[in-house]
Design a protein around this motif. Structure first.
Motif, short mmCIF file in Angstrom:
data_model
loop_
_atom_site.label_atom_id
_atom_site.label_comp_id
_atom_site.label_asym_id
_atom_site.label_seq_id
_atom_site.Cartn_x
_atom_site.Cartn_y
_atom_site.Cartn_z
N VAL A 1 80.27 -16.13 77.84
CA VAL A 1 78.82 -16.28 77.74
C VAL A 1 78.40 -16.32 76.28
N LYS A 2 79.00 -15.48 75.44
CA LYS A 2 78.68 -15.54 74.01
C LYS A 2 78.98 -16.92 73.44
N VAL B 1 69.41 -16.25 70.91
CA VAL B 1 69.78 -15.65 72.20
C VAL B 1 70.62 -14.42 71.91
N ARG B 2 70.17 -13.28 72.41
CA ARG B 2 70.85 -12.00 72.16
C ARG B 2 71.47 -11.51 73.46
N ILE B 3 72.78 -11.38 73.49
CA ILE B 3 73.52 -11.02 74.70
C ILE B 3 73.98 -9.57 74.58
N THR B 4 73.56 -8.74 75.53
CA THR B 4 73.87 -7.31 75.50
C THR B 4 74.66 -6.95 76.74
N ARG B 5 75.79 -6.31 76.51
CA ARG B 5 76.66 -5.90 77.62
C ARG B 5 76.36 -4.45 77.99
N GLY B 6 76.06 -4.23 79.27
CA GLY B 6 75.79 -2.87 79.72
C GLY B 6 75.02 -2.87 81.02
N ALA B 7 74.90 -1.69 81.61
CA ALA B 7 74.23 -1.52 82.90
C ALA B 7 72.72 -1.39 82.71
#
Length: 250
Positions: A151-152, A161-167
């Motif tokens: 995705v990055k 576009v800022r992609i953040t991994r987490g719940a």
């Protein structure tokens, strides 16, 4: 005057033993609709419609470019709703948010449609990008260790576009915009979506658009019921769309 059709025979929840008969019935119904304007797919069948998204060149080209599977192609009307809502969001000062972006398909379609890389906004994308059996939501086919990097890479040409991994909602305490003009929730989980609303709804600007992907789907009724109660306390009512989405204007 016959209008163009869009027919991708993807329907969810059909008994495999009945799939051929179901498909044949749809085809017969489509052929009987002599006026055209037929759409079937994504559990939606209609005819005699303009299907205006087929004439929306930036949008339709983006869908063709980024819809890699027949399921993704069947979601075109849902993506058209998102494109409409995102275009309204361009009129406001806030950022864009998508909770549970998965492969980034819908966000990538919107970025291309809106030429988002040239906008003075940030598009915040959140996802775990993986799945295990302890999680309340169901797995998706491409969940796994490599999805985050994929995705990055998909948005490497779009630095805002800022992609953040987490719940979600926990990760929202670490990274989230202060002002929101457009938000898309697709978490497949009632508790997670209510948690996201608790943290982000007050940051939505007056006139900001909220699209709830799962709101109208019977299999996700728990989300609808939880969200109806949550919004009722705040004087709002969600519009259920034929696409299965819910729409709310702040």
């Amino acid at each position: 005057m016959a209008a163009p059709n869009y027919t991708i025979g993807i329907f969810f929840g059909i008994d495999p033993a009945e799939k051929d008969q179901f498909g044949a019935g749809l085809q017969q119904a489509a052929e009987a609709a002599k006026m055209g304007g037929v759409f079937y797919g994504d559990n939606l069948f209609t005819f005699g419609r303009n299907l205006s998204f087929l004439d929306d060149t930036p949008f339709f080209e983006a869908v063709r470019r980024h819809s890699e599977t027949r399921v993704e192609k069947a979601l075109i009307w849902r993506h058209a709703v998102l494109a409409w809502a995102a275009r309204q969001g361009l009129r406001l000062d806030g950022d864009f948010v998508e909770c549970a972006c998965y492969k980034g398909t819908s966000a990538r379609i919107l970025c291309d449609t809106l030429d988002f890389g040239k906008r003075d906004k940030t598009y915040w994308l959140y996802d775990l990008f993986e799945h295990d059996e302890s999680m309340a939501h169901h797995a998706m086919p491409e969940h796994g260790d490599g999805l985050y990097e994929q995705v990055k890479a998909r948005f490497a040409d779009t630095p805002n576009v800022r992609i953040t991994r987490g719940a979600v909602p926990a990760v929202l305490h670490e990274a989230a915009p202060e002002k929101i003009a457009f938000m898309h929730l697709d978490l497949n989980n009632a508790d997670a979506e209510i948690g996201a609303l608790e943290l982000l709804f007050d940051r939505m600007l007056p006139g900001a658009m909220l699209v709830l992907d799962d709101y109208g789907w019977l299999n996700y009724r728990a989300q609808k019921l939880a969200e109806d109660a949550w919004f009722a306390k705040r004087g709002y009512h969600v519009l259920e769309l034929p696409t299965g989405q819910g729409l709310l204007i702040k």
